[in-house]
Design a protein around this motif. Structure first.
Motif, PDB file in Angstrom:
ATOM      1  N   CYS A 100       0.843  -1.187   0.000  1.00 10.21           N
ATOM      2  CA  CYS A 100       0.000   0.000   0.000  1.00 10.21           C
ATOM      3  C   CYS A 100       0.878   1.237   0.000  1.00 10.21           C
ATOM      4  O   CYS A 100       1.992   1.201   0.487  1.00 10.21           O
ATOM      5  CB  CYS A 100      -0.833   0.072   1.269  1.00 10.21           C
ATOM      6  SG  CYS A 100      -1.798  -1.379   1.483  1.00 10.21           S
ATOM      7  N   SER A 101       0.336   2.285  -0.528  1.00  9.66           N
ATOM      8  CA  SER A 101       1.115   3.503  -0.549  1.00  9.66           C
ATOM      9  C   SER A 101       0.274   4.670  -0.060  1.00  9.66           C
ATOM     10  O   SER A 101      -0.758   4.981  -0.641  1.00  9.66           O
ATOM     11  CB  SER A 101       1.607   3.769  -1.964  1.00  9.66           C
ATOM     12  OG  SER A 101       2.259   5.010  -1.992  1.00  9.66           O
ATOM     13  N   LEU A 102       0.731   5.256   1.017  1.00 14.31           N
ATOM     14  CA  LEU A 102       0.084   6.487   1.462  1.00 14.31           C
ATOM     15  C   LEU A 102       0.534   7.630   0.573  1.00 14.31           C
ATOM     16  O   LEU A 102      -0.221   8.540   0.251  1.00 14.31           O
ATOM     17  CB  LEU A 102       0.461   6.785   2.913  1.00 14.31           C
ATOM     18  CG  LEU A 102      -0.227   5.915   3.963  1.00 14.31           C
ATOM     19  CD1 LEU A 102       0.269   6.268   5.356  1.00 14.31           C
ATOM     20  CD2 LEU A 102      -1.747   6.085   3.873  1.00 14.31           C
ATOM     21  N   ARG A 103       1.813   7.525   0.185  1.00 13.63           N
ATOM     22  CA  ARG A 103       2.423   8.558  -0.642  1.00 13.63           C
ATOM     23  C   ARG A 103       1.643   8.769  -1.938  1.00 13.63           C
ATOM     24  O   ARG A 103       1.391   9.890  -2.347  1.00 13.63           O
ATOM     25  CB  ARG A 103       3.838   8.093  -0.973  1.00 13.63           C
ATOM     26  CG  ARG A 103       4.832   9.173  -1.220  1.00 13.63           C
ATOM     27  CD  ARG A 103       6.228   8.544  -1.264  1.00 13.63           C
ATOM     28  NE  ARG A 103       6.819   8.729  -2.571  1.00 13.63           N
ATOM     29  CZ  ARG A 103       7.205   9.903  -3.034  1.00 13.63           C
ATOM     30  NH1 ARG A 103       7.084  10.978  -2.313  1.00 13.63           N
ATOM     31  NH2 ARG A 103       7.733  10.014  -4.234  1.00 13.63           N
ATOM     32  N   TYR A 104       1.264   7.657  -2.556  1.00 14.81           N
ATOM     33  CA  TYR A 104       0.571   7.760  -3.835  1.00 14.81           C
ATOM     34  C   TYR A 104      -0.945   7.683  -3.677  1.00 14.81           C
ATOM     35  O   TYR A 104      -1.638   7.213  -4.561  1.00 14.81           O
ATOM     36  CB  TYR A 104       1.082   6.689  -4.806  1.00 14.81           C
ATOM     37  CG  TYR A 104       2.452   7.028  -5.342  1.00 14.81           C
ATOM     38  CD1 TYR A 104       2.595   7.899  -6.411  1.00 14.81           C
ATOM     39  CD2 TYR A 104       3.602   6.519  -4.752  1.00 14.81           C
ATOM     40  CE1 TYR A 104       3.846   8.242  -6.886  1.00 14.81           C
ATOM     41  CE2 TYR A 104       4.861   6.853  -5.210  1.00 14.81           C
ATOM     42  CZ  TYR A 104       4.971   7.720  -6.285  1.00 14.81           C
ATOM     43  OH  TYR A 104       6.208   8.068  -6.746  1.00 14.81           O
ATOM     44  N   SER A 105      -1.448   8.100  -2.527  1.00 17.73           N
ATOM     45  CA  SER A 105      -2.898   8.097  -2.382  1.00 17.73           C
ATOM     46  C   SER A 105      -3.460   9.246  -3.214  1.00 17.73           C
ATOM     47  O   SER A 105      -2.766  10.207  -3.545  1.00 17.73           O
ATOM     48  CB  SER A 105      -3.288   8.236  -0.922  1.00 17.73           C
ATOM     49  OG  SER A 105      -2.889   9.496  -0.452  1.00 17.73           O
ATOM     50  N   GLN A 132     -10.139   0.209   2.985  1.00 17.21           N
ATOM     51  CA  GLN A 132      -8.799   0.633   3.397  1.00 17.21           C
ATOM     52  C   GLN A 132      -7.952   1.134   2.231  1.00 17.21           C
ATOM     53  O   GLN A 132      -6.852   1.636   2.434  1.00 17.21           O
ATOM     54  CB  GLN A 132      -8.072  -0.524   4.081  1.00 17.21           C
ATOM     55  CG  GLN A 132      -8.801  -1.025   5.321  1.00 17.21           C
ATOM     56  CD  GLN A 132      -8.114  -2.256   5.902  1.00 17.21           C
ATOM     57  OE1 GLN A 132      -6.949  -2.496   5.625  1.00 17.21           O
ATOM     58  NE2 GLN A 132      -8.832  -3.016   6.687  1.00 17.21           N
ATOM     59  N   SER A 192      -5.061  13.285  -1.005  1.00 23.46           N
ATOM     60  CA  SER A 192      -4.238  13.946   0.004  1.00 23.46           C
ATOM     61  C   SER A 192      -3.826  15.299  -0.548  1.00 23.46           C
ATOM     62  O   SER A 192      -3.872  15.512  -1.763  1.00 23.46           O
ATOM     63  CB  SER A 192      -3.007  13.107   0.339  1.00 23.46           C
ATOM     64  OG  SER A 192      -2.017  13.315  -0.624  1.00 23.46           O
ATOM     65  N   ALA A 195      -1.124  14.960  -3.115  1.00 20.18           N
ATOM     66  CA  ALA A 195      -1.261  13.915  -4.143  1.00 20.18           C
ATOM     67  C   ALA A 195      -0.759  14.390  -5.515  1.00 20.18           C
ATOM     68  O   ALA A 195       0.044  13.709  -6.156  1.00 20.18           O
ATOM     69  CB  ALA A 195      -2.709  13.459  -4.240  1.00 20.18           C
ATOM     70  N   CYS A 244      -6.343  -0.632   0.324  1.00 17.56           N
ATOM     71  CA  CYS A 244      -5.077  -1.276   0.606  1.00 17.56           C
ATOM     72  C   CYS A 244      -5.157  -2.777   0.380  1.00 17.56           C
ATOM     73  O   CYS A 244      -6.137  -3.410   0.767  1.00 17.56           O
ATOM     74  CB  CYS A 244      -4.742  -0.996   2.074  1.00 17.56           C
ATOM     75  SG  CYS A 244      -3.046  -1.306   2.444  1.00 17.56           S
TER      76      CYS A 244
END
Ligand SMILES: *[C@@H]1O[C@H](CO)[C@@H](O)[C@H](O)[C@H]1NC(C)=O
Ligand SMILES: *[C@@H]1O[C@H](CO)[C@@H](O)[C@H](O)[C@H]1NC(C)=O
Ligand SMILES: *[C@@H]1O[C@H](CO)[C@@H](O)[C@H](O)[C@H]1NC(C)=O
Ligand SMILES: *[C@@H]1O[C@H](CO)[C@@H](O)[C@H](O)[C@H]1NC(C)=O
Length: 230
Positions: free
Chosen positions: A56-61, A154, A64, A67, A156
């Motif tokens: 999973c990537s928070l960075r590439y959500s 999620q 945000s 983003a 994810c």
């Protein structure tokens, strides 16, 4: 013990092998003019297989505050994913960067507040291009199955390992090419982006606007692919 005849055969096979390898090597190393269709299909680099973890990537959500910036940065090399090859320093886009550029376009379209014809055009191109890329690479990796509900709640999926090509080697290669090109521009005094664009125009064949855009960007020193809007 091998007879003399046996040894002669072994020797012959060895020589035949060496000769075949040598000529195969020279086929691999043939030089190209990079004029017209005389260029290799792929860059002359070997991308070694590496194992990478997909997670999973928070960075590439998508949702945000950073983003847009993060997706833009995924193609943010000095060269913008453009490379110059051959005596004329003909401009080529490199597929991986074109693909990342498409993802950036898709993320932008999804976060845009309203739909624009130009964005729709890019999105349409990218969806079709990526469809072709995925089919073309026909990746037969076995992936663990995920509950859709979990993905939805999620955003994810469980991480897993897969085999990739070492993309760092590609980054290194195009960065080196970029630096060499800028050195060339300085020592040569000028660079005319002849590529093949002029030759195609002279022949009255189809205009390739992407190539022309990249030439213009290269000449002005703004090489970042993100600056062009195909
Ligand atoms: C994005 O996040 C905001 C605030 O957290 C939320 O109100 C909005 O519904 C989210 N949008 C999407 C598409 O998930
Ligand atoms: C991938 O390539 C980079 C740059 O060429 C190199 O430094 C790195 O060791 C390679 N990684 C693997 C796992 O081979
Ligand atoms: C290098 O400079 C000359 C002029 O000095 C120019 O004619 C030539 O096109 C340049 N080479 C390239 C690849 O642009
Ligand atoms: C190429 O571009 C020129 C000028 O931009 C235009 O006049 C011509 O019709 C175009 N040719 C093709 C085949 O699209």
């Amino acid at each position: 013990m091998l007879s003399q005849r046996g040894w002669a055969i072994v020797l012959f096979l060895n020589l035949a092998f060496i000769v075949s390898r040598t000529s195969l090597c020279s086929i691999g190393k043939r030089t190209y003019s990079y004029i017209g269709e005389d260029y290799p299909m792929r860059l002359p680099i070997k991308l070694e297989p590496v194992q990478a973890q997909f997670d999973c990537s928070l960075r590439y959500s998508l949702n945000s505050s950073v983003a847009a910036e993060v997706w833009t940065k995924s193609t943010d090399t000095q060269s913008g994913g453009i490379i110059r090859l051959g005596q004329d320093r003909r401009v080529f886009a490199i597929a991986m960067y074109h693909q990342l550029h498409c993802l950036e376009g898709l993320s932008k379209a999804l976060t845009a507040t309203k739909r624009m014809p130009a964005t729709d055009g890019h999105v349409g191109h990218c969806l079709n291009y990526l469809r072709q890329v995925f089919e073309c690479s026909a990746d037969a990796t076995e992936e663990p199955v995920v509950k859709t509900s979990m993905l939805k709640s999620q955003g994810c999926a469980p991480s897993f390992i897969r085999q990739c090509s070492n993309w760092s080697t590609l980054y290194d290669f195009i960065t080196a090419n970029y630096l060499a090109f800028h050195e060339f521009k300085v020592t040569n005094g000028t660079w005319s982006c002849s590529g093949d664009e002029n030759k195609e125009k002279a022949a009255g064949t189809s205009n390739r606007t992407i190539q022309a855009d990249l030439c213009a960007l290269s000449a002005s020193g703004q090489d970042n692919l993100n600056a062009h809007g195909h």
